[in-house]
Design a protein around this motif. Sequence first.
Motif: not given
Length: 192
Positions: A182-186
């Motif tokens: 989630a944080f990588r995609v964000r």
Amino acid sequence: MTTASVPKMPGSAGMSKTSGGMPWWLFLITGTAWIIVSWFVLGFNSRSVASIAALAGAVVLVAAIAELFQMFTAPGWKWLHGVLAALFLVTGILCWANPGKTVFWLAAFVGWYLLFKGVADIILAFLTKAENDAWWLGLIVGIIEMLLGFWAAGRFTRSLYTLIVLVAAICLARGITDIIMAFRVRKLQHAE
């Protein structure tokens, strides 16, 4: 995953081709759900064999769906994702068809799966070290998966408790992986 040449489409707020078209917050929700499921699994005891096998079957079927998704969206190793999807599908169906008698086999299957997945996660952590600030978390998860896989491979006499721990570990590892994703995609979406 690269963000170069990934245009933002009109009307695609929160969506990115880097995530296969999924919004980043969806990974955060699924990661949290997996962690909650792992917490509930640890509350099972030896009297709930059918429940454990049914829940393990559900976890394996979700893994089959994830592997099918990866087979169509991953840039490489599509054949391996297809093989894993088929294996997980058969295993999940067997778990639901006869939950009481599949406990020993399921514990062995999950143990070997964790062993190989741990090795793959360790290799992937080192391969993505330059692009991934949280590469060390993937390394830690891979080491834990490998250790649990070795432990399960040598302790089939305690298969029910092994299965409880392994299903909880798989759910926890999946939750952590989804939250990291989630944080990588964000981060990739904000870089576009």
